[in-house]
Design an enzyme around this catalytic site. Structure first.
Site, PDB file in Angstrom:
ATOM      1  CG  ASP A 127      -2.030   1.005   1.164  1.00 30.91           C
ATOM      2  OD1 ASP A 127      -1.911   1.975   0.396  1.00 30.91           O
ATOM      3  OD2 ASP A 127      -3.030   0.828   1.891  1.00 30.91           O
ATOM      4  NE  ARG A 129      -4.709   3.311   0.275  1.00 37.61           N
ATOM      5  CZ  ARG A 129      -5.842   2.903   0.851  1.00 37.61           C
ATOM      6  NH1 ARG A 129      -6.991   3.479   0.524  1.00 37.61           N
ATOM      7  NH2 ARG A 129      -5.828   1.927   1.736  1.00 37.61           N
TER       8      ARG A 129
END
Length: 198
Positions: A127, A129
């Site tokens: 991930d 983000r």
């Protein structure tokens, strides 16, 4: 810390809302993140918000491979029903890996690989983000206390560690399809999302 300011605040009506909706753009961000205010924001009390990462396949085309579009439209409805609030829309397609790699990850998922491992196989972190820009957007709008619509504990941690008060966390619904069951299970297992899958 970056200096982020409101660039434009433009009325753009959207579907399934009864309140005035405004698209707000910002200067000082590295990406074209934006916010959608629904109704007249009342920043003196906790503002109902959702921080939503872009998902073209789910948000626009209603993909059943994820629950993103369902969550976005649920949040818009919740905010509209309340009378006011904010969607922060972060341009972080495919958990930050981009659209084409996300489609490649979908291909791997169709072979039984979970969504996070698929990203890793493609050479990315599970991930990529970052929710810090959501904090910058909230600060630019002078919003310092929120009711947060999310199942993701990383969003909660980011806001709290950056001085945003969370009055309450409101979980989204569980949007289970035959195509996204493993996806939802992996979010709950690997990232502790509060998803009750039965």
């Amino acid at each position: 810390m970056k200096t982020v300011k409101v660039r434009k605040n433009v009325i753009i009506p959207i579907e399934n809302t009864s309140k005035e909706t405004r698209f707000i753009t910002f200067s000082g961000l590295d990406d074209e993140h934006f916010a959608i205010s629904i109704g007249e924001l009342k920043i003196e009390s906790p503002v109902l918000i959702r921080i939503h990462s872009e998902c073209l396949t789910g948000d626009v085309f209603g993909s059943h491979r994820c629950d993103c579009g369902f969550q976005l439209h649920e949040a818009i409805k919740k905010i509209d029903n309340k009378g006011n609030g904010l969607i922060i829309y972060l341009r972080q397609e495919g958990r930050g890996i981009g659209l084409y790699p996300k489609i490649d990850a979908y291909d791997l998922q169709s072979k039984g690989i979970d969504t996070f491992t698929a990203n890793e196989i493609l050479g990315y972190k599970d991930d990529l983000r970052n929710f810090d820009d959501a904090v910058l957007i909230l600060n630019a709008l002078n919003i310092h206390s929120v009711d947060l619509i999310t199942n993701n504990p990383e969003k909660v941690d980011c806001l709290l560690s950056n001085g945003i008060k969370i009055n309450k966390v409101i979980p989204t619904g569980v949007y289970l399809t035959k195509e996204n069951k493993k996806y939802l299970e992996s979010k709950a297992k690997r990232k502790s999302h509060t998803i009750n899958i039965k």
